[in-house]
Design an enzyme around this catalytic site. Sequence first.
Site, mmCIF file in Angstrom:
data_model
loop_
_atom_site.group_PDB
_atom_site.id
_atom_site.type_symbol
_atom_site.label_atom_id
_atom_site.label_comp_id
_atom_site.label_asym_id
_atom_site.label_seq_id
_atom_site.Cartn_x
_atom_site.Cartn_y
_atom_site.Cartn_z
ATOM 1 N N MET A 40 -28.643 -12.115 -17.319
ATOM 2 C CA MET A 40 -29.691 -12.987 -16.784
ATOM 3 C C MET A 40 -31.013 -12.279 -16.526
ATOM 4 S SD MET A 40 -27.965 -15.636 -16.967
ATOM 5 C CE MET A 40 -26.398 -16.463 -16.732
ATOM 6 N N HIS A 67 -26.607 -19.457 -25.404
ATOM 7 C CA HIS A 67 -27.263 -20.251 -24.367
ATOM 8 C C HIS A 67 -26.555 -21.604 -24.293
ATOM 9 C CE1 HIS A 67 -30.347 -21.576 -21.667
ATOM 10 N NE2 HIS A 67 -30.478 -22.673 -22.374
HETATM 11 C C1 GAR Z 1 -22.488 -17.899 -20.887
HETATM 12 O O1 GAR Z 1 -21.287 -18.393 -21.382
HETATM 13 C C2 GAR Z 1 -23.655 -18.829 -21.125
HETATM 14 O O2 GAR Z 1 -23.216 -20.154 -21.045
HETATM 15 C C3 GAR Z 1 -24.560 -18.569 -19.966
HETATM 16 O O3 GAR Z 1 -23.853 -17.736 -19.074
HETATM 17 C C4 GAR Z 1 -22.483 -17.787 -19.400
HETATM 18 C C5 GAR Z 1 -21.706 -16.616 -18.876
HETATM 19 O O4 GAR Z 1 -21.930 -16.531 -17.494
HETATM 20 N N1 GAR Z 1 -25.778 -17.938 -20.409
HETATM 21 C C6 GAR Z 1 -27.001 -18.367 -20.085
HETATM 22 O O5 GAR Z 1 -27.210 -19.289 -19.316
HETATM 23 C C7 GAR Z 1 -28.140 -17.579 -20.736
HETATM 24 N N2 GAR Z 1 -29.397 -18.232 -20.573
HETATM 25 P P1 GAR Z 1 -20.814 -15.925 -16.531
HETATM 26 O O6 GAR Z 1 -20.666 -14.481 -16.911
HETATM 27 O O7 GAR Z 1 -21.388 -16.105 -15.151
HETATM 28 O O8 GAR Z 1 -19.554 -16.677 -16.738
#
Ligand code: GAR
Length: 209
Positions: free
Chosen positions: A95, A112
Site C-alpha cells: 500500500m 487491484h
Molecule cells: C489484494 O488482494 C488486492 O485486492 C488489494 O489488497 C489485497 C491484499 O491485501 N490491493 C489493493 O487494494 C492495491 N491497490 P491483504 O494483504 O491485506 O489481504
Amino acid sequence: MATTTPIRLAVLLSGSGTTLQNFLDRIADGRLVARIMTVVSNKADAFGLERARKAGISTHVVDRKEAGSLGEFSRRVFASCRDADVDLVCLAGFMTLVEVPDDFLGRVMNIHPALIPAFCGKGYYGHRVHEAVLAYGAKVSGCTVHFADNQYDHGPIILQRTVPVLDDDTADALAARVFEQECDAYPEAIRLFAESRLRIEGRSVRIVP
Ligand code: GAR
C-alpha cells in the site's frame, strides 16, 4: 508449452497477506508453478510476514519513513528482490508507492480489486475500493492484474476479470466475490509471464500464443 521450472517470485505486501496465502496454497497443490524467494513489507507488524515465516520464506521489512526519500525506499526494496535473484516481483496489497528500477521494468506486477481505470489510484485500497464502487452505483466490478510503473495502479493491463454488483451488496460481499476472481487471475498472469507470453506494446499487453 507449460513451464516446469518454478518461476522465482518476490512478494511485496503491507497487510494480512491474503494474496500471498493464495499463492502459497496454489504452489502447495501444484496449480502455481513458482517459488516465493522473499517477502518484503513496509510494515513490521503485517500479518502477511507471519504467513511467510510459517511457510519458511525469508522476510524483509523496509520502513518507508526510515528510508527518507522514495528513491531510497525503492532502492532498499528492490535490493532485497535482487539479492533473492527473483524473476518477477508481485505486489500483493503493497500500500505504498515504489519506483521500479530499470533492471526490473516489465518484471513487477500488481493486482487491484477493481476494473482499472475506475476506482483506483492513491487512497483506493482494500475495502475502500468496494465501498466506492457501491457508493457510485456501478453495476460491475472486478479485478485487474497489470504491470506496475511508477504511479499507483497505472501500468499496462495484463488481464481483468469482472463480477456483477448486486442490488443488496455489502462491501464485504463484493470484496469476497472479487477476491475469488483475484485468486485465479493473479496466478494466471504469473503463468503467462513465466511462459514468456506477455508482450508489452505501449499501454497494451499482448498475450502471445
Ligand atoms: C489484494 O488482494 C488486492 O485486492 C488489494 O489488497 C489485497 C491484499 O491485501 N490491493 C489493493 O487494494 C492495491 N491497490 P491483504 O494483504 O491485506 O489481504
